[in-house]
Design an enzyme around this catalytic site. Structure first.
Site, PDB file in Angstrom:
ATOM      1  N   ASP A  92      -4.786 -15.093  12.208  1.00 30.56           N
ATOM      2  CA  ASP A  92      -4.965 -14.159  11.286  1.00 30.56           C
ATOM      3  C   ASP A  92      -3.768 -14.196  10.223  1.00 30.56           C
ATOM      4  O   ASP A  92      -2.806 -14.867  10.492  1.00 30.56           O
ATOM      5  CB  ASP A  92      -4.878 -12.708  11.888  1.00 30.56           C
ATOM      6  CG  ASP A  92      -6.303 -12.578  12.704  1.00 30.56           C
ATOM      7  OD1 ASP A  92      -7.164 -12.971  12.349  1.00 30.56           O
ATOM      8  OD2 ASP A  92      -6.232 -11.802  13.628  1.00 30.56           O
ATOM      9  N   LYS A 113      -7.431 -13.039   5.845  1.00 29.60           N
ATOM     10  CA  LYS A 113      -7.952 -12.704   4.411  1.00 29.60           C
ATOM     11  C   LYS A 113      -7.272 -13.351   3.340  1.00 29.60           C
ATOM     12  O   LYS A 113      -6.039 -13.857   3.401  1.00 29.60           O
ATOM     13  CB  LYS A 113      -7.618 -11.227   3.969  1.00 29.60           C
ATOM     14  CG  LYS A 113      -8.184 -10.488   2.954  1.00 29.60           C
ATOM     15  CD  LYS A 113      -8.075  -9.202   2.770  1.00 29.60           C
ATOM     16  CE  LYS A 113      -8.094  -8.500   1.556  1.00 29.60           C
ATOM     17  NZ  LYS A 113      -9.328  -7.588   1.330  1.00 29.60           N
ATOM     18  N   GLY A 126       0.482  -8.770  17.037  1.00 26.69           N
ATOM     19  CA  GLY A 126       0.718  -7.791  17.836  1.00 26.69           C
ATOM     20  C   GLY A 126      -0.166  -7.888  19.220  1.00 26.69           C
ATOM     21  O   GLY A 126       0.043  -8.905  19.880  1.00 26.69           O
ATOM     22  N   MET A 164      -2.251  -0.037   9.668  1.00 29.86           N
ATOM     23  CA  MET A 164      -3.075  -0.065   8.319  1.00 29.86           C
ATOM     24  C   MET A 164      -2.812   1.346   7.537  1.00 29.86           C
ATOM     25  O   MET A 164      -3.901   1.792   6.886  1.00 29.86           O
ATOM     26  CB  MET A 164      -4.265  -0.584   8.661  1.00 29.86           C
ATOM     27  CG  MET A 164      -4.508  -1.796   9.248  1.00 29.86           C
ATOM     28  SD  MET A 164      -6.199  -2.264   9.764  1.00 29.86           S
ATOM     29  CE  MET A 164      -6.289  -1.447  11.577  1.00 29.86           C
TER      30      MET A 164
HETATM   31  N1  SAH Z   1      -2.932  -5.926  16.911  1.00 31.52           N
HETATM   32  C1  SAH Z   1      -1.972  -5.504  15.856  1.00 31.52           C
HETATM   33  C2  SAH Z   1      -2.688  -4.637  14.894  1.00 31.52           C
HETATM   34  C3  SAH Z   1      -3.337  -5.247  13.913  1.00 31.52           C
HETATM   35  S1  SAH Z   1      -4.133  -4.232  12.587  1.00 31.52           S
HETATM   36  C4  SAH Z   1      -0.839  -4.910  16.746  1.00 31.52           C
HETATM   37  O1  SAH Z   1      -1.310  -4.681  18.025  1.00 31.52           O
HETATM   38  O2  SAH Z   1       0.127  -4.615  16.247  1.00 31.52           O
HETATM   39  C5  SAH Z   1      -3.079  -4.744  11.259  1.00 31.52           C
HETATM   40  C6  SAH Z   1      -1.658  -3.672  11.066  1.00 31.52           C
HETATM   41  O3  SAH Z   1      -0.794  -3.858  12.302  1.00 31.52           O
HETATM   42  C7  SAH Z   1      -0.811  -3.754   9.922  1.00 31.52           C
HETATM   43  O4  SAH Z   1      -1.738  -3.023   8.961  1.00 31.52           O
HETATM   44  C8  SAH Z   1       0.334  -3.051  10.338  1.00 31.52           C
HETATM   45  O5  SAH Z   1      -0.054  -1.625  10.487  1.00 31.52           O
HETATM   46  C9  SAH Z   1       0.382  -3.319  11.629  1.00 31.52           C
HETATM   47  N2  SAH Z   1       1.439  -4.671  11.888  1.00 31.52           N
HETATM   48  C10 SAH Z   1       1.158  -5.768  12.100  1.00 31.52           C
HETATM   49  N3  SAH Z   1       2.441  -6.546  12.229  1.00 31.52           N
HETATM   50  C11 SAH Z   1       3.334  -5.594  11.862  1.00 31.52           C
HETATM   51  C12 SAH Z   1       4.733  -5.656  11.777  1.00 31.52           C
HETATM   52  N4  SAH Z   1       5.356  -6.782  11.870  1.00 31.52           N
HETATM   53  N5  SAH Z   1       5.343  -4.574  11.437  1.00 31.52           N
HETATM   54  C13 SAH Z   1       4.747  -3.389  11.267  1.00 31.52           C
HETATM   55  N6  SAH Z   1       3.509  -3.430  11.292  1.00 31.52           N
HETATM   56  C14 SAH Z   1       2.765  -4.123  11.737  1.00 31.52           C
END
Ligand code: SAH
Length: 462
Positions: A248, A270, A302, A383
């Protein structure tokens, strides 16, 4: 990467070393392991070098260097104890387009020599581009203890078997798959323990059972918030052995760089200014690749099970009878909390924390605002940057206090991380003022450790 590591063929090659002291001795110690003819120019030589000369391993000219010495030479080491002399020799060699290494003068070198783990024909060179020879040595000594002396013999034995396999499998891709099965990348220790007979048995078995383990599989892997140090060990192992890596937008380049070099990388995030790859298209890619017998890694930022649409992929894979597994990752809320030094739950303050999304399929996501507005409610919003004004409005409407602290962490764990400490009342304006675009986590009800509430908002750029 400024320096490209390559392995130079020393068979029938002549290498010139100028110098007879400690620097030359160190270079010679490595060069003597090669097949090169070694020429040494130096009036004086150390005891160790004179021993090598006595053994007939070095062709010695006991005089000063002159330009003619460069004739017919493949590599030059300018390793006298005199920097100016080394510098001049290097300049001459470069003018003659001969690769040259000048001791301790990186800028005069056209190549530098790495630290080496030698289990020829298996060799590992460790370079730091001259930044930290000490670190290279530490890595080398770690690898030295891990690689048994038999690994070279294993490689040689493999070479003899490759000819046989080639006659059975003319197609290169088939052969690559076959060898990937033999050395499957998941269990290096078991490969390293193989002696020649063990390898032969394994190859015979794989030839007799071509279908065993042939099926591909998909692993949903949590890539963490971006800093590769926050990957799990299991995620690293999976990345090292993947045939296909489907990833992603928020998976960082540093994490992708840990993937197997030969893997196929498929971006399904995207496009800038465009649309995301449709979920059913992603499902199709995963199924198609796994059904082709490949080991597919679905890398999600994440943790894959938090706002990652994992269940849709798992359902599709299950329906297609593709074996799947999941490797969890550090979710961005956990990483953000670590960065601001705040406990997500605090005895006597909050018994729960909600993980929310600012957006859902319909647009801004509706939540149970009444309970979220309560004094002791805590939430991590994913998000949420674009939805911050909406979230603020809903919470205030349901009675939340303007002064409730909100700590926003953008790019948590990455080198471009920014922390903005603000309040619910100032949230959207502060995000805009600070140019926060995301990815960011809004930690509602949390403060940066040590932040003085009276001095809010605060910004920390780590
Ligand atoms: N599965 C991911 C979330 C995916 S949704 C998780 O567990 O973190 C995508 C959102 O994750 C982004 O809009 C943001 O809010 C958050 N995100 C992902 N990477 C990030 C980072 N390094 N720092 C802060 N927010 C992050």
């Amino acid at each position: 990467m400024r320096y490209l590591p390559i392995h130079v063929d020393t068979q029938n090659a002549r290498i010139l070393v100028v110098g007879g002291g400690a620097a030359a001795e160190a270079k010679l110690r490595t060069l003597l392991r090669t097949e090169a003819e070694i020429m040494l120019v130096s009036k004086e030589v150390s005891g160790e070098i004179s021993r090598w000369i006595g053994q007939g391993r070095i062709h010695h000219m006991a005089r000063d260097f002159h330009g003619n010495d460069l004739e017919g030479v493949a590599l030059v080491y300018a390793a006298t104890e005199d920097d100016a002399v080394n510098h001049d020799i290097a300049a001459l060699a470069r003018a003659a387009s001969i690769p040259v290494n000048a001791a301790d003068q990186k800028d005069a070198c056209s190549f530098i020599t790495p630290a080496l783990v030698d289990r020829a024909p298996v060799t590992i060179s460790i370079g730091t581009e001259g930044t930290s020879p000490g670190l290279a040595r530490a890595i080398k000594s770690d690898l030295e203890t891990r690689l048994p002396s038999t690994v070279g013999a294993l490689a040689i034995k493999t070479q003899t078997l490759r000819a046989k396999i080639k006659s059975i499998m003319p197609d290169l891709a088939d052969r690559q798959r076959f060898w990937a099965r033999i050395f499957d990348g998941k269990d290096l220790d078991s490969h390293l323990k193989l002696d020649e007979t063990g390898l032969e048995t394994r190859v015979e078995h794989a030839l007799d059972h071509p279908d065993a383990d042939q099926g591909g599989s998909v692993v949903l892997v949590g890539a963490g918030p971006g800093n590769p140090d926050l990957l799990t060990f299991a995620a690293r192992k999976a990345l090292h052995s993947a045939d296909v890596i489907v990833y992603d937008r928020l998976v960082s380049q540093e994490v992708l760089d840990l993937g197997r070099r030969e893997a196929e990388y498929i971006y399904v995030g995207k496009q800038p200014g465009g649309h995301s790859t449709r979920q059913d298209r992603i499902n199709d890619i995963l199924i198609e690749k796994a059904q082709a017998g490949l080991y597919v890694i679905r890398l999600k930022s994440g943790d894959p099970l938090i706002f990652g649409r994992a269940d849709e992929e798992l359902d599709a894979l299950e329906a297609a009878q593709v074996p799947t597994s999941i490797i969890p990752g550090i979710t961005s809320a956990a990483s953000a909390a670590a960065e601001i030094g705040a406990s997500l739950t605090t005895r006597g303050k909050n018994k729960a924390i909600s993980l929310l999304t600012g957006h859902d399929a319909e647009g801004f996501a509706e939540q149970d605002w009444k309970s979220l507005a309560a004094e002791d409610a805590r939430a991590a919003v994913y998000m949420g940057v674009g939805a911050s004004r909406f979230i603020q409005g809903r919470l205030l409407l349901h009675g939340a206090n303007h002064s409730r602290p909100v700590c926003v962490v953008e790019n948590a764990s990455r080198s471009n991380q920014i922390i903005v400490q603000t309040t619910l009342g100032a949230l959207p304006d502060d995000l805009q003022a600070r140019g926060i675009k995301g990815p960011a986590i809004l930690l509602i009800g949390y403060s940066l450790r040590g932040a003085d509430a009276s001095a809010l908002p605060k910004v920390k750029n780590a």
